[in-house]
Design an enzyme around this catalytic site. Structure first.
Site, PDB file in Angstrom:
ATOM      1  N   GLU A   1     -14.490  17.369-115.514  1.00 56.47           N
ATOM      2  CA  GLU A   1     -15.376  17.418-114.834  1.00 56.47           C
ATOM      3  C   GLU A   1     -16.381  16.113-114.904  1.00 56.47           C
ATOM      4  OE1 GLU A   1     -16.568  20.921-112.432  1.00 56.47           O
ATOM      5  OE2 GLU A   1     -18.668  20.378-112.038  1.00 56.47           O
TER       6      GLU A   1
ATOM      7  N   GLU B   1     -25.073  16.540-108.752  1.00 56.53           N
ATOM      8  CA  GLU B   1     -25.752  17.872-108.063  1.00 56.53           C
ATOM      9  C   GLU B   1     -27.251  17.364-107.948  1.00 56.53           C
ATOM     10  OE1 GLU B   1     -22.986  21.351-109.617  1.00 56.53           O
ATOM     11  OE2 GLU B   1     -24.006  19.838-111.642  1.00 56.53           O
TER      12      GLU B   1
END
Ligand SMILES: *[C@@H]1O[C@H](CO)[C@@H](O)[C@H](O)[C@H]1NC(C)=O
Ligand SMILES: *[C@@H]1O[C@H](CO)[C@@H](O)[C@H](O)[C@H]1NC(C)=O
Ligand SMILES: *[C@@H]1O[C@H](CO)[C@@H](O)[C@H](O)[C@H]1NC(C)=O
Ligand SMILES: *[C@@H]1O[C@H](CO)[C@@H](O)[C@H](O)[C@H]1NC(C)=O
Ligand SMILES: *[C@@H]1O[C@H](CO)[C@@H](O)[C@H](O)[C@H]1NC(C)=O
Ligand SMILES: *[C@@H]1O[C@H](CO)[C@@H](O)[C@H](O)[C@H]1NC(C)=O
Ligand SMILES: *[C@@H]1O[C@H](CO)[C@@H](O)[C@H](O)[C@H]1NC(C)=O
Ligand SMILES: *[C@@H]1O[C@H](CO)[C@@H](O)[C@H](O)[C@H]1NC(C)=O
Length: 425
Positions: free
Chosen positions: A119, A123
């Protein structure tokens, strides 16, 4: 926060979301179907529903299309609009021009994620106007503290559009803000590559309330506090996403259970046109009819143009008639527009690959990064919550001099893969 973690934590709350995770096949444990590849480069402008739905599944909620692009809205508890690309990239770059949502505990995210839980993330905490969080995971390994690093952005991330990029190769992973590299992770610096993200990734964009009062307190703390829904709605706006697959296949095959990048084989697109990636065919099909009136006019047969010029008094009607005539003719003759469009696509593809070659010539380099993590799973908090922000005290230490560091010798594809239309950059 790992996106999968979001799904796990949300799973208890949202059966539709839980349903998605349960269908995943993990290639480390099982023989899984090939991943559809992107095999191309495209700038998705998020101004119409069809642009998004042609290439992305809306896996939760719904979007609104506004002058600011697609709005991903948390208006009430459990809202978590999310889209996921229908395709995967195997090394590549993703640049998203977006404004993060405001709101304490509201997390806007750009996530690349693979079937075996590699991943790469950007964010944004809605209560934090100044910083963006970069993060990565390899094979779902959540035990290290050194992955999440926060970087300052030049202006309020909720009020202004910024361009957040990840640029990912077998050798290194760069995070960029407005075209400036802020972080570089080299393959060897992630547990000698074991936890380096290195398998085909889909692209996910979404927003959710990590500050929901029902969630684990470490999650809420990471998110910046408890979400007050009465102060919403909270909107993340995505203007565009430019996605480049550095591979050029139609599918990515997991040839064994190692999850190493060497084990991923690109199935080549066929020259006979039938083997384009599904994603590419969908884009071509969706965009072919969207030529402007001017372009349609240009493509009109000469006789129709004469009619249009001559009929100035009733130009609108004549144009309509001409277009109708043109459309009928086009249907018969097999599609001038499509040919013209395809030629443009070909040209664009050539330019993309030229750009990639230039990028490779230039090379990239950089130092490894160190920072602090955060509790990875809401259900099993392992770390004190306060570690997550200390990385902000030591940000851009990690990229100084990156331009001077030569590209590492890196890894080379076995010959059998080079025939698969797969290229390493
Ligand atoms: C894979 O299999 C191992 C051993 O059976 C198990 O511990 C692990 O949880 C599995 N992982 C996934 C993602 O299914
Ligand atoms: C969406 O953006 C594309 C690319 O910029 C543009 O060609 C198109 O006209 C836009 N459509 C709408 C409905 O704004
Ligand atoms: C889209 O916008 C309309 C008007 O503001 C609003 O009523 C609706 O709830 C929005 N939809 C979503 C999914 O946010
Ligand atoms: C997108 O949705 C379609 C239809 O439900 C499904 O077949 C496909 O697997 C989905 N793709 C992804 C990447 O979730
Ligand atoms: C997971 O990460 C930790 C910390 O970086 C590392 O010590 C461990 O070896 C990793 N596990 C695997 C399987 O790579
Ligand atoms: C975003 O940044 C990337 C990387 O520098 C660049 O290639 C791309 O053109 C930028 N996109 C926009 C819309 O500025
Ligand atoms: C495959 O893509 C090429 C352009 O790259 C296009 O000319 C061709 O029509 C496409 N094939 C199909 C079946 O759409
Ligand atoms: C935003 O995040 C950075 C990095 O974690 C931190 O230093 C800063 O204090 C945060 N600002 C607010 C308002 O929470």
């Amino acid at each position: 926060m790992r996106f999968a973690t979001f799904f796990f934590s949300a799973a208890a709350l949202l059966t539709s979301v839980a349903g998605q995770t349960s269908t995943l096949c993990n290639p480390l444990n099982a023989t899984c179907p090939n991943d559809p590849a992107f095999g191309m480069s495209h700038n998705f402008v998020f101004n119409t529903s069809s642009t998004v739905t042609t290439s992305f599944n809306i896996t939760a909620g719904a979007l609104n299309y506004t002058a600011d692009g697609a709005a991903f809205t948390v208006a009430k508890r459990w809202d978590s609009p999310t889209i996921q690309s229908k395709f995967n990239i195997m090394f590549g770059s993703v640049s998203v021009v977006m404004k993060a949502a405001s709101g304490t505990g509201i997390v806007s995210s750009i996530v690349l994620e693979s079937d075996d839980l590699d991943e790469i993330d950007w964010e944004f905490m809605g209560g934090n106007s100044t910083h963006a969080e970069s993060n990565y995971f390899g094979k779902g390994n959540t035990t290290s503290y050194d992955r999440a690093i926060y970087y300052p952005v030049s202006s309020d991330v909720r009020e202004n559009f910024h361009n957040y990029t990840v640029d990912w190769t077998a050798d290194r992973l760069d995070w960029l803000i407005d075209s400036t590299v802020v972080r570089t992770l080299h393959y060897a610096d992630a547990n000698e590559g074991r936890t380096y993200p290195q398998t085909p990734m889909s692209v996910r964009l979404g927003v959710w309330a990590a500050g929901d009062s029902s969630l684990n307190k470490w999650t809420i703390q990471w998110a910046g506090g408890v979400t007050d829904y009465s102060k919403g709605p909270y909107n993340m706006y995505v203007q565009s996403a430019e996605i480049k697959d550095y591979g050029s296949g139609s599918e990515y095959e997991w040839t064994d259970n190692t999850g190493s990048w060497q084990s991923i084989k690109a199935i080549p697109m066929l020259n006979g046109n039938s083997g384009n990636s599904t994603a590419m065919n969908a884009i071509i099909k969706a965009e072919t009819p969207t030529l402007s009136t001017a372009e349609k006019f240009k493509a009109l047969p000469k006789s129709s143009k004469v009619a249009v010029y001559a009929g100035s008094g009733a130009a609108g009607a004549v144009i309509l008639a001409a277009l109708l005539f043109y459309c009928l003719r086009q249907r018969r003759s097999g599609g001038l527009e499509r040919d013209a469009y395809n030629a443009n696509v070909e040209k664009a593809r050539e330019e993309i690959y030229k750009d990639q070659m230039e990028l490779r010539e230039k090379g990239y380099g950089g130092d490894s990064v160190h920072g602090d993590g955060f509790p990875a799973s809401p259900s099993t908090p392992k770390f004190p919550p306060n570690v997550s922000t200390s990385a902000a005290n030591s940000p851009p230490m990690n990229y100084e001099g990156s331009q001077n560091v030569p590209t590492s010798p890196g890894f080379h594809l076995p010959n059998k893969h080079t025939s698969g239309g797969y290229q390493r950059f």
